[in-house]
Design a protein around this motif. Structure first.
Motif, short mmCIF file in Angstrom:
data_model
loop_
_atom_site.label_atom_id
_atom_site.label_comp_id
_atom_site.label_asym_id
_atom_site.label_seq_id
_atom_site.Cartn_x
_atom_site.Cartn_y
_atom_site.Cartn_z
N ASN A 35 1.18 -1.67 0.30
CA ASN A 35 0.12 -0.74 0.13
C ASN A 35 0.69 1.43 -0.32
O ASN A 35 0.72 2.87 -0.10
N VAL A 36 2.45 0.87 -0.33
CA VAL A 36 3.21 2.33 0.22
C VAL A 36 2.75 2.81 -1.39
O VAL A 36 3.43 4.17 -0.95
N GLY A 37 2.72 1.80 -2.72
CA GLY A 37 2.39 2.80 -4.12
C GLY A 37 3.22 2.47 -4.64
O GLY A 37 3.50 3.43 -6.06
N LYS A 38 3.93 1.34 -4.53
CA LYS A 38 4.60 0.89 -6.18
C LYS A 38 4.35 0.81 -6.92
O LYS A 38 4.32 1.14 -8.26
N SER A 39 3.00 0.48 -7.05
CA SER A 39 1.88 0.41 -8.96
C SER A 39 1.40 1.87 -8.86
O SER A 39 1.63 1.38 -10.38
N SER A 40 1.75 2.28 -8.36
CA SER A 40 1.13 3.69 -8.74
C SER A 40 2.18 4.57 -9.26
O SER A 40 1.44 5.26 -10.29
N LEU A 41 3.75 4.40 -8.13
CA LEU A 41 4.47 4.73 -9.76
C LEU A 41 4.60 4.20 -10.26
O LEU A 41 4.80 5.55 -11.19
N ILE A 42 4.36 3.24 -10.52
CA ILE A 42 5.24 2.49 -12.01
C ILE A 42 3.75 3.45 -13.16
O ILE A 42 5.03 4.02 -14.43
N ASN A 43 3.02 3.00 -12.58
CA ASN A 43 1.80 4.07 -13.69
C ASN A 43 2.16 5.48 -13.99
O ASN A 43 2.32 5.99 -14.82
N GLN A 112 13.46 2.43 -2.80
CA GLN A 112 12.76 1.92 -2.04
C GLN A 112 11.76 2.92 -1.78
O GLN A 112 11.86 3.99 -1.42
N LEU A 113 10.52 2.37 -1.59
CA LEU A 113 9.91 3.80 -1.31
C LEU A 113 9.01 3.54 0.27
O LEU A 113 9.07 2.04 0.46
N VAL A 114 9.17 4.31 0.13
CA VAL A 114 8.32 4.82 2.24
C VAL A 114 7.60 5.38 1.98
O VAL A 114 7.70 7.26 1.47
N ASP A 115 6.76 5.51 3.17
CA ASP A 115 5.45 6.30 3.31
C ASP A 115 5.78 8.01 3.97
O ASP A 115 6.62 7.66 4.81
N MET A 116 6.00 7.99 2.65
CA MET A 116 6.40 10.32 3.74
C MET A 116 6.14 10.67 4.59
O MET A 116 6.40 11.39 5.78
N ARG A 117 4.67 10.56 5.62
CA ARG A 117 4.24 10.62 6.41
C ARG A 117 4.42 9.67 7.68
O ARG A 117 3.85 10.52 8.90
N HIS A 118 5.68 9.06 7.56
CA HIS A 118 5.99 8.28 8.77
C HIS A 118 7.08 7.65 8.40
O HIS A 118 7.76 7.74 7.23
N PRO A 119 7.71 7.56 10.21
CA PRO A 119 9.33 7.12 10.27
C PRO A 119 9.37 5.45 8.79
O PRO A 119 8.11 4.84 8.83
N PRO A 120 10.25 5.25 8.46
CA PRO A 120 10.15 3.94 7.72
C PRO A 120 10.13 2.70 9.11
O PRO A 120 10.34 2.57 10.12
N LEU A 142 10.28 9.29 -1.22
CA LEU A 142 9.28 9.51 -0.31
C LEU A 142 7.77 9.10 -0.74
O LEU A 142 7.63 10.73 -1.70
N THR A 143 6.55 8.58 -0.64
CA THR A 143 5.81 8.52 -1.28
C THR A 143 4.19 9.28 -0.91
O THR A 143 4.36 9.50 0.82
N LYS A 144 3.38 9.49 -1.56
CA LYS A 144 2.47 10.36 -1.05
C LYS A 144 2.81 11.55 -0.35
O LYS A 144 2.23 12.40 0.53
N SER A 145 3.66 12.97 -0.76
CA SER A 145 4.23 13.48 0.02
C SER A 145 2.60 14.62 -0.55
O SER A 145 2.83 15.63 0.19
N MET A 172 17.35 10.72 -1.90
CA MET A 172 15.90 10.63 -1.10
C MET A 172 14.62 11.66 -2.12
O MET A 172 15.19 12.62 -1.95
N ILE A 173 13.37 11.55 -2.99
CA ILE A 173 13.08 11.83 -3.49
C ILE A 173 11.30 11.49 -3.36
O ILE A 173 11.18 11.07 -3.04
N PRO A 174 11.18 13.11 -2.86
CA PRO A 174 9.97 13.40 -2.57
C PRO A 174 8.59 13.49 -3.36
O PRO A 174 9.31 13.47 -4.64
N CYS A 175 7.88 12.30 -3.68
CA CYS A 175 7.04 11.96 -5.60
C CYS A 175 5.74 11.65 -4.65
O CYS A 175 5.14 11.56 -3.76
N SER A 176 4.61 12.73 -6.01
CA SER A 176 3.38 12.37 -5.30
C SER A 176 2.97 12.18 -6.83
O SER A 176 2.88 12.44 -7.53
#
Ligand code: GTP
Ligand code: MG
Length: 196
Positions: A35-43, A112-120, A142-145, A172-176
């Motif tokens: 649910n961190v957003g791997k498939s969404s990021l690829i799309n 390596q995707l990490v939800d930006m809202r939370h610590p790894p 860093l997903t869901k920025s 580290m790349i903030p990403c949305s």
């Protein structure tokens, strides 16, 4: 290199380790908890909503999925750390992932995707430790920025410097996928890897 991202193609799904073909192309792999957003990021990288399956329900991607663009392969892994799947299913995923990393592949980059809202999470840190140990080139997305305000964003960026080992050496790349933040940076890194 002038890569046409629209030309990406789905290759195959693998549900069992013994199905994994030998590595014959450099691979860019997307790793992270469910649910961190791997498939969404690829799309989003390929501007193709139908490429990888996305879901609000964690555990959507249960197989290893290969995509191909030019002489590169992109790998969507099942997410880890999702509590609500059965023990058997969890063991299957873990085994699948271990086989992936241990099959002597040419891993050009791990995102390596990490939800930006939370610590790894502990699992995220274990994965990062593994990449460092194996000397796989990796970066942190860093997903869901889009879900953070300016203050929260500054706080997370500062905290990550202490949370991530060797943070000063890690990109580290903030990403949305909502605002498009970070996507062109990732495409540039892919273009560089595709450089002959
Ligand atoms: P698994 O396949 O279960 O491992 O999950 P995954 O990491 O592939 O996550 P997926 O791409 O399926 O996305 C999970 C949920 O997060 C979906 O509801 C997405 O719409 C949402 N999501 C993904 N990226 C973003 C983002 O950048 N911003 C926001 N707001 N939501 C996102
Ligand atoms: Mg997925």
């Amino acid at each position: 290199m002038n890569l046409n991202f629209h030309l990406v193609e789905f290759e195959r799904s693998y549900g069992r380790p013994e199905q994994l073909p030998e590595s014959d192309l450099p691979e860019i792999v997307f790793s992270g908890r469910s649910n961190v957003g791997k498939s969404s990021l690829i799309n989003a990288i390929f501007r193709n909503r139908g490429l990888a399956r996305v879901s609000g329900t964690p555990g959507k991607t249960a197989t290893i999925n290969f995509f191909r663009l030019a002489d590169l392969r992109f790998v969507d892994l099942p997410g880890y750390g999702y509590a609500k799947v059965s023990k058997t299913e969890k063991a299957r995923w873990k085994n699948l992932m271990r086989s992936y990393y241990e099959s002597g592949r040419e891993i050009a980059l791990v995102c390596q995707l990490v939800d930006m809202r939370h610590p790894p999470t502990a699992d995220d840190l274990a994965m990062i430790g593994f990449f460092i140990e194996e000397e796989f080139p990796f970066l942190i997305v860093l997903t869901k920025s889009d879900k953070l305000n300016q203050r929260q964003r500054r706080e997370r960026m500062a905290a990550l410097l202490n949370e991530v080992p060797y943070a000063d050496e890690v990109t580290m790349i903030p990403c949305s996928t909502e605002t498009g933040e970070g996507l062109e940076t990732i495409r540039d890194i892919i273009r560089e890897i595709a450089q002959p």
